[in-house]
Scaffold this active site. Structure first.
Site, short mmCIF file in Angstrom:
data_model
loop_
_atom_site.label_atom_id
_atom_site.label_comp_id
_atom_site.label_asym_id
_atom_site.label_seq_id
_atom_site.Cartn_x
_atom_site.Cartn_y
_atom_site.Cartn_z
N ASN A 1 0.80 -1.38 -0.32
CA ASN A 1 0.21 -0.46 0.24
C ASN A 1 1.11 1.00 -0.11
O ASN A 1 0.33 2.48 -0.24
CB ASN A 1 -1.14 0.07 1.47
CG ASN A 1 -1.57 -1.03 1.38
OD1 ASN A 1 -2.46 -1.39 -0.26
ND2 ASN A 1 -2.03 -1.41 2.66
N HIS B 1 -15.09 -1.68 3.95
CA HIS B 1 -13.93 -2.46 4.76
C HIS B 1 -14.77 -3.45 5.34
O HIS B 1 -15.25 -3.23 6.61
CB HIS B 1 -12.93 -1.73 5.20
CG HIS B 1 -11.61 -1.79 5.32
ND1 HIS B 1 -11.28 -2.27 6.96
CD2 HIS B 1 -10.85 -2.93 4.80
CE1 HIS B 1 -9.89 -3.13 6.80
NE2 HIS B 1 -9.59 -3.23 5.58
N GLU C 1 -17.12 3.93 0.45
CA GLU C 1 -15.27 4.17 0.71
C GLU C 1 -15.12 5.52 -0.38
O GLU C 1 -15.85 4.84 -1.63
CB GLU C 1 -14.65 3.22 0.94
CG GLU C 1 -14.19 2.46 1.86
CD GLU C 1 -13.78 1.42 1.42
OE1 GLU C 1 -12.94 0.91 0.96
OE2 GLU C 1 -13.86 0.14 2.32
N SER D 1 -11.23 -0.88 -1.44
CA SER D 1 -9.37 -1.62 -1.07
C SER D 1 -9.69 -3.01 -2.56
O SER D 1 -8.74 -3.05 -2.44
CB SER D 1 -9.79 -1.96 0.07
OG SER D 1 -10.77 -2.46 0.64
N ASP E 1 -15.03 6.63 4.03
CA ASP E 1 -13.51 6.20 4.08
C ASP E 1 -12.33 6.28 3.41
O ASP E 1 -12.65 5.93 2.07
CB ASP E 1 -13.57 4.25 4.67
CG ASP E 1 -11.98 3.90 4.97
OD1 ASP E 1 -11.38 4.45 4.86
OD2 ASP E 1 -12.19 3.12 6.28
N HIS F 1 -7.81 4.74 1.08
CA HIS F 1 -6.62 4.66 -0.41
C HIS F 1 -7.25 5.49 -1.46
O HIS F 1 -6.56 6.28 -2.41
CB HIS F 1 -7.32 3.54 -1.00
CG HIS F 1 -7.52 2.14 -0.10
ND1 HIS F 1 -6.35 1.34 -0.42
CD2 HIS F 1 -7.91 1.38 0.41
CE1 HIS F 1 -5.99 -0.02 0.42
NE2 HIS F 1 -7.24 0.24 1.12
N LYS G 1 -0.46 3.97 4.35
CA LYS G 1 -1.21 3.34 3.11
C LYS G 1 0.03 4.23 2.40
O LYS G 1 0.92 4.58 2.60
CB LYS G 1 -2.06 3.54 2.64
CG LYS G 1 -3.25 2.47 2.95
CD LYS G 1 -4.22 1.81 2.69
CE LYS G 1 -4.87 1.17 3.74
NZ LYS G 1 -4.68 -0.09 4.21
N1 PMP Z 1 -10.47 1.38 5.71
C1 PMP Z 1 -9.89 0.60 4.72
C2 PMP Z 1 -10.93 1.45 3.26
C3 PMP Z 1 -8.76 -0.51 4.43
O1 PMP Z 1 -8.51 -0.53 3.20
C4 PMP Z 1 -7.96 -0.32 5.24
C5 PMP Z 1 -6.64 -1.00 5.61
N2 PMP Z 1 -6.73 -2.42 4.60
C6 PMP Z 1 -8.32 -0.52 6.81
C7 PMP Z 1 -9.75 0.63 6.48
C8 PMP Z 1 -7.81 -0.23 7.99
O2 PMP Z 1 -6.89 0.60 8.41
P1 PMP Z 1 -5.62 0.48 9.19
O3 PMP Z 1 -4.64 -0.64 8.13
O4 PMP Z 1 -4.78 1.69 9.13
O5 PMP Z 1 -5.87 -0.71 10.32
#
Ligand code: PMP
Length: 382
Positions: free
Chosen positions: A36, A125, A169, A173, A198, A201, A232
């Protein structure tokens, strides 16, 4: 004595496992097409050293934060970083969480009350799903990016007294695509619904200085809460929730991952602060976007774009149905020095198993050309 209790071993046996800690981070000889670290900041010795200086200037060279923010774990540098973030992301206020996972758990688990309705995109997610699940609200999923279905679900299930939340989002992701945020935000405002986005990304890739898609579309005032993560494109770890002063004060008093967990340590805070300076470097972003455009052009010239999930981000997924098949494709790429990991079911729905490419500012056009020619050969069965 060595075996697991029955139900655990059954559960382990019937799930196809892709969770092994024996799988180490890629070796430096392999070409990273899966992490990431979109802008390459995680491996920057400059950021690490500047973080030391940042702490030294504040006389804050300690290794631990010593407690939760509400007890001994609060400090001037936590507050300073929150003020940097609030300005960077053009928010009224920001509050730190130890990870994006914690931020979603803390935010959703605390604000959603009994009698509230949550409408969430079916592909959000796991941390969003867990946050919603830990609340007392009623949750329904709408088809991916389908605003018409969202409207229908809302019309049929609108709560009498409670609030309604929509959670999505800004870059998904596992697919790398995005909702029409402007349309969604307008609909939410007109319907009296609170929108939560969220931006895990999107940070670093979109918006002025990499401030994300909400700022890019000028929707800061229309979004109830944003989650931004630093593991990321920012190349560190940790996260923040952005929103109104009232929301942030509420979270400080009710979000359990914030109240009951030791806060981020000083060096992490310093890295996040310094990395946000580095994220403003448009040259890195331009390099990345040139590569993303080149990837698209290469898919067209190899006539394989139909196999890829439509996306407008650095996440590009080649659907290869079947766990064995997608693992085979990943192994084939690895033989040629490319690290692209297979995403198998049940992490993604059955039949949509995929190779998930993440593109970085440090990848080259030649690497993309070679990796995609291998994918094309795989599809042709060569
Ligand atoms: N939200 C999304 C959309 C993600 O892709 C991720 C991580 N894969 C997270 C939250 C979690 O973030 P972190 O790795 O900082 O716990």
């Amino acid at each position: 004595m060595n075996s697991f209790p029955g139900n655990l071993s059954n559960r382990l046996a019937c799930r196809e496992l892709d969770g092994s800690l024996r799988q180490l981070r890629l070796s430096s000889e392999m070409i990273d097409l899966y992490s990431n670290d979109y802008l390459g900041l995680a491996n920057s010795p400059e950021i690490y050293q500047q973080a030391d200086s940042w702490l030294a200037a504040r006389k804050f060279q300690r290794s631990g934060s010593t407690g939760s923010r509400l007890l001994s774990g609060n400090s001037a540098i936590h507050l300073e970083l929150e003020s940097i973030l609030q300005q960077f992301y053009k928010a009224e206020r920001a509050v730190l969480f130890n990870s994006g996972y914690d931020a979603n758990l803390g935010l959703l688990g605390s604000i959603i009350r009994r009698g509230d309705l949550v409408l969430m995109d079916e592909l959000v997610h796991a941390s969003i799903r867990e946050g919603v699940r830990s609340s007392l609200g009623r949750a329904l999923k709408f088809r991916h990016n389908d605003l018409n279905q969202l409207q229908e679900l809302y019309d049929r299930n609108k709560p009498e007294d409670g609030n309604c939340y929509v959670v999505t989002e800004s870059v998904f992701s596992m697919d790398g695509d995005s909702p029409n945020l402007g349309e969604l935000a307008n609909w939410c405002v007109n319907s009296g619904v609170r929108l939560i986005v969220d931006e895990a990304h999107a940070v670093g890739l979109f918006g002025p200085n990499g401030s994300g898609r909400v700022v890019d579309a000028g929707l800061e005032e229309m979004v109830f809460a944003r989650v931004v993560t630093f593991g990321k494109a920012v190349g560190c770890h940790g996260a923040a929730v952005l929103g109104s002063t009232q929301l942030i004060e509420f979270l400080v008093n009710f979000a359990k991952p914030l109240i009951y967990s030791t806060s981020l340590p000083p060096h992490s805070l310093a890295c996040i602060a310094v990395a946000h300076e580095a994220v403003t470097n448009d040259e890195l972003r331009k390099k990345l976007w040139k590569l993303i455009d080149g990837f698209e052009a290469e898919l067209n010239s190899l006539s394989i774009s139909d196999y890829f999930v439509p996306s407008d981000s650095a996440i590009r997924c080649a659907v290869i149905r079947g766990n064995d098949q997608v693992k085979k494709a990943s192994a084939q790429l690895a033989k040629h020095g490319f690290d692209v990991r297979p995403i198998i079911s049940p992490t993604v729905p059955l039949g949509t198993e995929r190779l998930r490419f993440c593109l970085h500012a440090y990848n080259t056009a030649g690497e993309i050309e070679k990796a995609l020619s291998l994918v094309a050969q795989f599809y042709k069965g060569e």
